[in-house]
Scaffold this active site. Structure first.
Site, PDB file in Angstrom:
ATOM      1  N   ARG A 279       0.831  -1.214   0.000  1.00 59.60           N
ATOM      2  CA  ARG A 279       0.000   0.000   0.000  1.00 59.60           C
ATOM      3  C   ARG A 279       0.864   1.262   0.000  1.00 59.60           C
ATOM      4  NH1 ARG A 279      -0.751   4.647   2.866  1.00 59.60           N
ATOM      5  NH2 ARG A 279      -0.424   3.503   4.807  1.00 59.60           N
ATOM      6  N   ASP A 280       1.483   1.554   1.121  1.00 57.95           N
ATOM      7  CA  ASP A 280       2.286   2.767   1.240  1.00 57.95           C
ATOM      8  C   ASP A 280       3.494   2.738   0.310  1.00 57.95           C
ATOM      9  OD1 ASP A 280       2.900   5.269   2.279  1.00 57.95           O
ATOM     10  OD2 ASP A 280       4.067   4.464   3.937  1.00 57.95           O
TER      11      ASP A 280
ATOM     12  N   HIS B   7       6.094   4.204  12.614  1.00 57.06           N
ATOM     13  CA  HIS B   7       6.135   4.169  11.144  1.00 57.06           C
ATOM     14  C   HIS B   7       7.169   5.214  10.701  1.00 57.06           C
ATOM     15  CE1 HIS B   7       3.840   3.726   7.179  1.00 57.06           C
ATOM     16  NE2 HIS B   7       4.706   4.690   6.937  1.00 57.06           N
TER      17      HIS B   7
ATOM     18  N   HIS C  80      10.047   6.820   8.035  1.00 62.52           N
ATOM     19  CA  HIS C  80      10.688   6.944   6.727  1.00 62.52           C
ATOM     20  C   HIS C  80      12.172   7.210   6.951  1.00 62.52           C
ATOM     21  CE1 HIS C  80       7.102   7.326   3.866  1.00 62.52           C
ATOM     22  NE2 HIS C  80       6.619   6.931   5.029  1.00 62.52           N
TER      23      HIS C  80
ATOM     24  N   CYS D 125       7.801   9.776   0.458  1.00 62.89           N
ATOM     25  CA  CYS D 125       6.805  10.825   0.649  1.00 62.89           C
ATOM     26  C   CYS D 125       6.933  11.879  -0.444  1.00 62.89           C
ATOM     27  CB  CYS D 125       6.993  11.475   2.016  1.00 62.89           C
ATOM     28  SG  CYS D 125       5.837  12.823   2.323  1.00 62.89           S
TER      29      CYS D 125
ATOM     30  N   ASN E 271      10.074   4.285   2.913  1.00 61.23           N
ATOM     31  CA  ASN E 271       9.941   3.658   4.221  1.00 61.23           C
ATOM     32  C   ASN E 271      11.217   2.911   4.594  1.00 61.23           C
ATOM     33  OD1 ASN E 271       6.880   3.884   4.879  1.00 61.23           O
ATOM     34  ND2 ASN E 271       6.930   3.212   2.745  1.00 61.23           N
TER      35      ASN E 271
END
Length: 297
Positions: free
Chosen positions: A13-14, A205, A207, A238, A247
């Site tokens: 997903r991300d 979470h 990055h 991002c 990530n």
């Protein structure tokens, strides 16, 4: 405190949502199925947002319908509103996530509404989910910095996390969306939020924009965190942070956890092979741990 750490794999997903070209549905399904065989307990499969908002995930129904769901593996999905929730449930989703930010400026730029308005949007989602017996996770973005307003007061992170808790979220993931955090600041945020919400219900979470993600995770584990989000091969990035490298790589996290004597139940070699495959499919670099593991073997 348990010596087991649960990894939430967010790559499908991300990790994929900001890729510059359309990834075939078959590749997404195969990625999830391959990840399911590595011992990962949670794989965030997709997001039921509108296609114009995130074209890369326009095939959410198709992906979720086609994955091979393994016993013992959870497959949550992100939903932005009640319509997204209904779409997700129609294809059998049993766990969802909602999202907001600790920065007003980021929320306005990202989803065109205030933090309060975003809470109102997903309030009926959480209510419906709880009535349906569906587990809800809450994401809080920009807990260690915002690309628009800079520093984000810890008090705002606490306020938003408490609101998610009161709304009925079973777990709250605190995200360093642009990867600017450092270990001392990361630990301080966790320790402060944990005064209001049990640390067992918090996740992190990170990055890796400045190469601090593993150090931040380690600091948070020392503060009691036992749930960590990560992305195979470090997929993602991002769009609001220039030069963001995505990530933290799941392979790197697993290797670190093993070195700390913390069990996560993941087969590192199998995971490295998945990372090597998807990096090749996307033309992306491999994770450092993935490369080392495969060269060694």
């Amino acid at each position: 405190m348990t010596d087991r750490v649960s990894i939430v794999e967010v790559g499908p997903r991300d990790g994929l949502q900001n890729e510059p070209y359309t990834i075939p549905t078959e590749v997404k399904v195969e990625l999830i199925d391959r990840l399911s065989a590595t011992g990962l307990p949670v794989i965030e499969a997709t997001s039921f947002v509108s296609a114009p908002a995130i074209p890369q995930l326009a095939d959410a129904e198709d992906v979720y319908s086609r994955i091979e769901r393994r016993a013992g593996v959870r497959y949550p999905v992100l939903v932005p509103n009640l319509k997204g929730y209904e779409r997700a449930r129609a294809v059998g989703a049993e766990e969802i996530a909602v999202f907001t930010a600790a920065s007003e400026a980021f929320n306005q730029k990202n989803i065109n509404c205030s933090i309060a308005e975003s809470m109102e949007r997903f309030k009926p989602v959480v209510e419906r989910a709880r009535a349906d017996g569906v587990r809800v996770r809450g994401y809080v973005s920009t807990v260690l910095g915002c690309p628009y307003q800079g520093e984000v007061p810890v008090s705002e992170v606490v306020r938003v996390a408490e609101a998610l808790d009161q709304a009925g979220c079973a777990e709250i993931s605190l995200g360093d969306t642009i990867g600017v955090g450092t270990p001392a600041k990361a630990r301080a945020v966790i320790e402060t939020v944990a005064k209001s919400i049990p640390v067992e219900r918090l996740a992190v979470h990170f990055h890796d924009t400045y190469g601090q993600a593993l150090a931040n995770i380690h600091a948070c584990i020392e503060a009691g965190i036992r749930t960590v989000d990560s992305s195979v091969a470090g997929l993602g990035g991002c769009p609001y942070a220039r030069g963001a490298t995505g990530n933290v790589a799941t392979e790197d996290v697993v290797y670190m956890l093993q070195g700390l004597g913390l069990d996560c139940g993941v087969d590192l070699k199998a995971l490295a092979q998945v990372g090597d495959w998807i990096a090749g499919e996307l033309g992306r670099p491999r994770s450092r741990t993935g490369q080392a593991i495969l060269k060694r073997n």
